[in-house]
Design an enzyme around this catalytic site. Sequence first.
Site, PDB file in Angstrom:
ATOM      1  N   LYS A   1      39.928  40.960  38.314  1.00  0.00           N
ATOM      2  CA  LYS A   1      38.631  41.639  38.217  1.00  0.00           C
ATOM      3  C   LYS A   1      37.526  40.660  37.863  1.00  0.00           C
ATOM      4  O   LYS A   1      36.403  40.844  38.289  1.00  0.00           O
ATOM      5  CB  LYS A   1      38.691  42.801  37.230  1.00  0.00           C
TER       6      LYS A   1
ATOM      7  N   LYS B   1      39.963  31.836  30.666  1.00  0.00           N
ATOM      8  CA  LYS B   1      38.870  32.775  30.391  1.00  0.00           C
ATOM      9  C   LYS B   1      37.749  32.136  29.582  1.00  0.00           C
ATOM     10  O   LYS B   1      36.579  32.420  29.807  1.00  0.00           O
ATOM     11  CB  LYS B   1      39.403  34.018  29.667  1.00  0.00           C
TER      12      LYS B   1
ATOM     13  N   LYS C   1      45.349  34.702  42.129  1.00  0.00           N
ATOM     14  CA  LYS C   1      45.663  36.122  41.928  1.00  0.00           C
ATOM     15  C   LYS C   1      44.405  36.984  42.087  1.00  0.00           C
ATOM     16  O   LYS C   1      43.295  36.545  41.781  1.00  0.00           O
ATOM     17  CB  LYS C   1      46.312  36.350  40.557  1.00  0.00           C
TER      18      LYS C   1
END
Length: 332
Positions: free
Chosen positions: A198, A112, A195
């Site tokens: 969002k 992230k 995966k």
Amino acid sequence: RPRVLSGIQPTAGSFHLGNYLGAVRQWVALQESHDAFYMVVDLHAITIPQDPAELRANTRLAVAQLLAAGVDPERCTLFVQSHVPEHAQLGWVMNCLTGFGEASRMTQFKDKSAKQGADRATVGLFTYPVLQVADILLYQANQVPVGEDQRQHIELTRDLAERFNGRYGQTFTVPAPYILKETAKIFDLQDPAVKMSKSASTPKGLINLLDDPKVTAKKVKSAVTDTDTVIRFDAEEKPGVSNLLTILSTLSGSPVEDLERSYEGKGYGALKTDLAEAMVEFVTPFRSRTQQYLDDPETLDAILAKGAEKARAVAAETLAQTYDRMGFLPAK
Ligand code: AQP
């Protein structure tokens, strides 16, 4: 009854199919057999910048979606994380127990922060797995139903629980992850090597449960498969088709082997048409139920008030014991 705890972020608005199949579906099943605590983790949401009005609306929307999915406040404790201040309080204690190197090894932070640029990532994003440790330990949870991407954070939780217990005496239950093999990782429809997510998926690769059902059907029909024609589950060689089989199997309740047999001699088009239909059948009532809950904010807030009260009773006891064990002077 054994206890379970899990949370979901209110960041994206709509839940996606990975959130539902990987986690929320298990929440609904486990509330029948377990003492279940489920929460919308708004403190985790602010690890990346949030618009206040949007965060407020998305928190209500997340609660409405959980109710629409079948989470039942009569059968579990449903609450919002920031309504229980003990999360932040135990979070600090856990920060002081975590090694800097240990926190640095969390792969989700690496992913992230790489996306945001290392300098822009907040310290909160760095220590978010540690807050998650506190979330779980506060409720003395035995099991934590999550998707595969959370496994490393549950390992950290186990390590810190054992460390604290070793240093200060038995205080925390050491939890185990509850990850169903079949739905542990739902993959991006356009890139079945990664995966469904969002923040990382393209709109075509991501099925949002609150999308217009027509859009959902279209996304299923344009899912990436392979140049072969046989419908068979093989995660290595045929990740796209396998992902579609997993999703259809879970939504329809038919085992993958039965599906493989029923599609013998048929092409990918047949599988996609059936899956599109199953998706539309699932999301259509889900959308309207979500809207019904949103239309009645008073009931929603009453559910959350009751949930927070139940959650605080447990969390306060754990925190008081923790403070005492660590040597904090009791407030008179
Ligand atoms: N693709 C997935 N397959 C199975 N489970 C999944 N989960 C998420 N994606 C998949 C599980 O959903 C639960 C709630 O997740 P969250 O609210 O913590 O959000 P997240 O993990 O941050 O979800 P995303 O979409 O993966 O967000 P980004 O892109 O920000 O990383 C968790 O139990 C999670 O395992």
